[in-house]
Design a protein around this motif. Structure first.
Motif, PDB file in Angstrom:
ATOM      1  N   ARG A   1       0.848  -1.200   0.000  1.00 38.36           N
ATOM      2  CA  ARG A   1       0.000   0.000   0.000  1.00 38.36           C
ATOM      3  C   ARG A   1       0.880   1.246   0.000  1.00 38.36           C
ATOM      4  O   ARG A   1       1.937   1.278   0.632  1.00 38.36           O
ATOM      5  N   SER A   2       0.452   2.282  -0.698  1.00 35.16           N
ATOM      6  CA  SER A   2       1.248   3.508  -0.789  1.00 35.16           C
ATOM      7  C   SER A   2       1.095   4.362   0.473  1.00 35.16           C
ATOM      8  O   SER A   2       0.116   4.236   1.222  1.00 35.16           O
ATOM      9  N   ILE A   3       2.056   5.249   0.672  1.00 34.52           N
ATOM     10  CA  ILE A   3       1.986   6.175   1.803  1.00 34.52           C
ATOM     11  C   ILE A   3       0.729   7.030   1.691  1.00 34.52           C
ATOM     12  O   ILE A   3       0.023   7.243   2.670  1.00 34.52           O
ATOM     13  N   ARG A   4       0.426   7.498   0.487  1.00 33.01           N
ATOM     14  CA  ARG A   4      -0.771   8.328   0.296  1.00 33.01           C
ATOM     15  C   ARG A   4      -2.049   7.568   0.633  1.00 33.01           C
ATOM     16  O   ARG A   4      -2.959   8.113   1.255  1.00 33.01           O
TER      17      ARG A   4
ATOM     18  N   VAL B   1      11.431   1.114   8.395  1.00 36.36           N
ATOM     19  CA  VAL B   1      11.011   0.372   7.215  1.00 36.36           C
ATOM     20  C   VAL B   1      11.814   0.878   6.017  1.00 36.36           C
ATOM     21  O   VAL B   1      12.212   2.042   5.975  1.00 36.36           O
ATOM     22  N   SER B   2      12.094   0.008   5.073  1.00 31.22           N
ATOM     23  CA  SER B   2      12.800   0.401   3.862  1.00 31.22           C
ATOM     24  C   SER B   2      11.790   1.018   2.898  1.00 31.22           C
ATOM     25  O   SER B   2      10.928   0.325   2.372  1.00 31.22           O
ATOM     26  N   LEU B   3      11.890   2.330   2.696  1.00 28.97           N
ATOM     27  CA  LEU B   3      10.933   3.022   1.839  1.00 28.97           C
ATOM     28  C   LEU B   3      11.230   2.760   0.374  1.00 28.97           C
ATOM     29  O   LEU B   3      12.390   2.708  -0.038  1.00 28.97           O
ATOM     30  N   ARG B   4      10.173   2.573  -0.410  1.00 28.02           N
ATOM     31  CA  ARG B   4      10.298   2.340  -1.842  1.00 28.02           C
ATOM     32  C   ARG B   4      10.580   3.664  -2.552  1.00 28.02           C
ATOM     33  O   ARG B   4      10.246   4.734  -2.048  1.00 28.02           O
ATOM     34  N   GLY B   5      11.129   3.571  -3.743  1.00 29.63           N
ATOM     35  CA  GLY B   5      11.328   4.751  -4.574  1.00 29.63           C
ATOM     36  C   GLY B   5       9.994   5.242  -5.088  1.00 29.63           C
ATOM     37  O   GLY B   5       8.974   4.554  -4.977  1.00 29.63           O
ATOM     38  N   ARG B   6      10.000   6.401  -5.678  1.00 26.91           N
ATOM     39  CA  ARG B   6       8.770   6.952  -6.231  1.00 26.91           C
ATOM     40  C   ARG B   6       8.303   6.082  -7.386  1.00 26.91           C
ATOM     41  O   ARG B   6       9.098   5.595  -8.174  1.00 26.91           O
ATOM     42  N   GLY B   7       7.014   5.935  -7.508  1.00 28.19           N
ATOM     43  CA  GLY B   7       6.452   5.088  -8.555  1.00 28.19           C
ATOM     44  C   GLY B   7       6.116   5.866  -9.809  1.00 28.19           C
ATOM     45  O   GLY B   7       6.429   7.035  -9.955  1.00 28.19           O
ATOM     46  N   GLY B   8       5.465   5.185 -10.691  1.00 27.37           N
ATOM     47  CA  GLY B   8       5.028   5.819 -11.926  1.00 27.37           C
ATOM     48  C   GLY B   8       6.067   5.727 -13.021  1.00 27.37           C
ATOM     49  O   GLY B   8       7.243   5.455 -12.786  1.00 27.37           O
TER      50      GLY B   8
END
Length: 74
Positions: A27-30, A52-59
């Motif tokens: 699930r996304s932060i937003r 937590v290991s944050l993911r890079g920006r998507g899209g």
């Protein structure tokens, strides 16, 4: 939990655990922020606190095409 209400102690730890679990499930932060009625910044901060290991920006990222002005001299 009311919007904007300060969350501390055990309640914050439980909330952080839930948010971390949802984020790690994809699930996304937003989306998490919207579900809990919190800001993006609050959720980001809580996740960072849980290490937590944050993911890079998507899209999709814009691509540069060959033959554009930027590549004209090559």
């Amino acid at each position: 939990m009311r919007k904007g209400e300060q969350i501390t102690g055990a309640a914050r730890e439980e909330l952080a655990r839930e948010m971390k679990q949802q984020y790690e499930a994809g699930r996304s932060i937003r989306a998490i922020a919207e579900a809990y009625g919190r800001s993006y910044g609050f959720v980001h901060r809580v996740l960072t606190e849980t290490e937590v290991s944050l993911r890079g920006r998507g899209g999709e990222r814009p691509r540069r095409h060959r033959g554009t002005a930027a590549h004209a001299g090559r």
